[in-house]
Design a protein around this motif. Structure first.
Motif, mmCIF file in Angstrom:
data_model
loop_
_atom_site.group_PDB
_atom_site.id
_atom_site.type_symbol
_atom_site.label_atom_id
_atom_site.label_comp_id
_atom_site.label_asym_id
_atom_site.label_seq_id
_atom_site.Cartn_x
_atom_site.Cartn_y
_atom_site.Cartn_z
ATOM 1 N N MET A 1 19.541 35.130 48.991
ATOM 2 C CA MET A 1 20.269 36.265 49.494
ATOM 3 C C MET A 1 19.336 37.474 49.503
ATOM 4 S SD MET A 1 23.778 37.815 48.056
ATOM 5 C CE MET A 1 25.039 37.375 49.165
ATOM 6 N N ASN A 12 27.717 51.827 50.347
ATOM 7 C CA ASN A 12 28.729 50.922 49.789
ATOM 8 C C ASN A 12 29.399 51.535 48.560
ATOM 9 O OD1 ASN A 12 28.246 49.040 51.758
ATOM 10 N ND2 ASN A 12 27.018 47.688 50.460
ATOM 11 N N LYS A 37 40.530 42.760 44.612
ATOM 12 C CA LYS A 37 40.432 42.086 45.907
ATOM 13 C C LYS A 37 40.694 43.082 47.038
ATOM 14 C CE LYS A 37 42.457 38.358 48.620
ATOM 15 N NZ LYS A 37 43.465 37.312 48.669
ATOM 16 N N ALA A 40 37.815 45.617 47.281
ATOM 17 C CA ALA A 40 36.651 45.077 47.994
ATOM 18 C C ALA A 40 36.906 45.050 49.499
ATOM 19 C CB ALA A 40 36.335 43.678 47.483
ATOM 20 N N THR A 41 38.088 44.639 49.896
ATOM 21 C CA THR A 41 38.423 44.571 51.318
ATOM 22 C C THR A 41 38.398 45.960 51.942
ATOM 23 O OG1 THR A 41 39.801 42.640 50.898
ATOM 24 C CG2 THR A 41 40.171 43.805 52.965
ATOM 25 N N GLY A 44 34.872 47.279 52.177
ATOM 26 C CA GLY A 44 33.986 46.518 53.051
ATOM 27 C C GLY A 44 32.830 45.861 52.313
ATOM 28 N N VAL A 45 33.039 45.541 51.032
ATOM 29 C CA VAL A 45 32.010 44.845 50.247
ATOM 30 C C VAL A 45 32.599 43.518 49.780
ATOM 31 C CG1 VAL A 45 30.905 46.978 49.466
ATOM 32 C CG2 VAL A 45 32.680 45.957 48.065
ATOM 33 N N THR A 46 31.719 42.629 49.341
ATOM 34 C CA THR A 46 32.219 41.345 48.838
ATOM 35 C C THR A 46 32.792 41.535 47.442
ATOM 36 O OG1 THR A 46 30.107 40.725 47.882
ATOM 37 C CG2 THR A 46 30.508 40.044 50.156
ATOM 38 N N ARG A 47 33.821 40.782 47.146
ATOM 39 C CA ARG A 47 34.465 40.884 45.840
ATOM 40 C C ARG A 47 33.521 40.447 44.724
ATOM 41 N NH1 ARG A 47 39.643 37.349 44.525
ATOM 42 N NH2 ARG A 47 38.698 36.283 46.270
ATOM 43 N N THR A 48 32.632 39.540 45.022
ATOM 44 C CA THR A 48 31.719 39.043 43.990
ATOM 45 C C THR A 48 30.779 40.129 43.489
ATOM 46 O OG1 THR A 48 30.158 38.284 45.667
ATOM 47 C CG2 THR A 48 31.786 36.693 44.876
ATOM 48 N N ALA A 49 30.615 41.213 44.243
ATOM 49 C CA ALA A 49 29.747 42.303 43.800
ATOM 50 C C ALA A 49 30.332 43.029 42.592
ATOM 51 C CB ALA A 49 29.528 43.293 44.944
ATOM 52 N N LYS A 53 26.583 38.498 37.285
ATOM 53 C CA LYS A 53 25.816 37.423 37.932
ATOM 54 C C LYS A 53 25.012 36.683 36.874
ATOM 55 C CE LYS A 53 26.991 39.183 41.884
ATOM 56 N NZ LYS A 53 28.317 38.848 42.245
#
Length: 165
Positions: A1, A12, A37, A40-41, A44-49, A53
């Motif tokens: 990635m 972001n 959730k 994030a929506t 406009g970012v991914t929820r995993t952020a 990690k």
């Protein structure tokens, strides 16, 4: 990635902060709720952020926007502890839970009243049946003895015997 640029990351982060403010003010999108959730929506970012990690060696590192997710959850908890309901669906659920508890209480009281009235009815019917049996027995006894006379019928327009009128 691929890594994101500092400019994209800053944009972001600003989008996440703006979405946080909107959600905590109660401006929820249709079908969304006040959670990560939806955050994030909306941003406009991914929820995993928002989550930690794992490195290749097995250690964990914070997600790129995990601190923003923690800030969102902290602010949400503070609002909830202050008694403010951000998500109208949660308020509706609480109202419905209260209503259900009230209805259960009313139902229990009604059932108790019905049980009491049923007992009273059974007792009353039993007493009426016993009284009827006693009246029938006394009538039969009076007929068998033959010493009971009928009183003459009252003449129309006269007062009954012993009347004070």
């Amino acid at each position: 990635m691929a890594r994101i640029s500092a400019e994209t990351r800053a944009r972001n982060e600003e989008a996440v902060r703006a979405a946080t403010d909107r959600l905590l003010k109660g401006d929820l999108p249709p079908g969304g709720s006040c959670d990560l959730k939806t955050l994030a929506t909306e941003a406009g970012v991914t929820r995993t952020a928002f989550y930690p990690k794992k490195n290749r060696d097995g250690t964990t590192r914070p997600g790129p926007y995990q601190y923003l997710a923690e800030e969102f959850e902290r602010r949400l908890r503070a609002l909830q502890e202050a008694g403010e309901v951000v998500d109208p669906r949660i308020a509706q659920i609480e109202r419905l839970k209260t209503k259900v508890a009230e209805l259960k209480e009313r139902l229990a009281q009604r059932d108790e009243t019905v049980a009491e009235l049923t007992t009273f009815k059974e007792l009353a019917v039993s007493r009426l049946a016993a009284q009827h049996d006693e009246i029938v027995r006394l009538r039969e006894q009076a007929i068998a003895l033959g010493n009971v006379r009928r009183l003459p019928a009252a003449r129309p327009g006269t007062a009954p015997y012993g009347s004070c009128i």
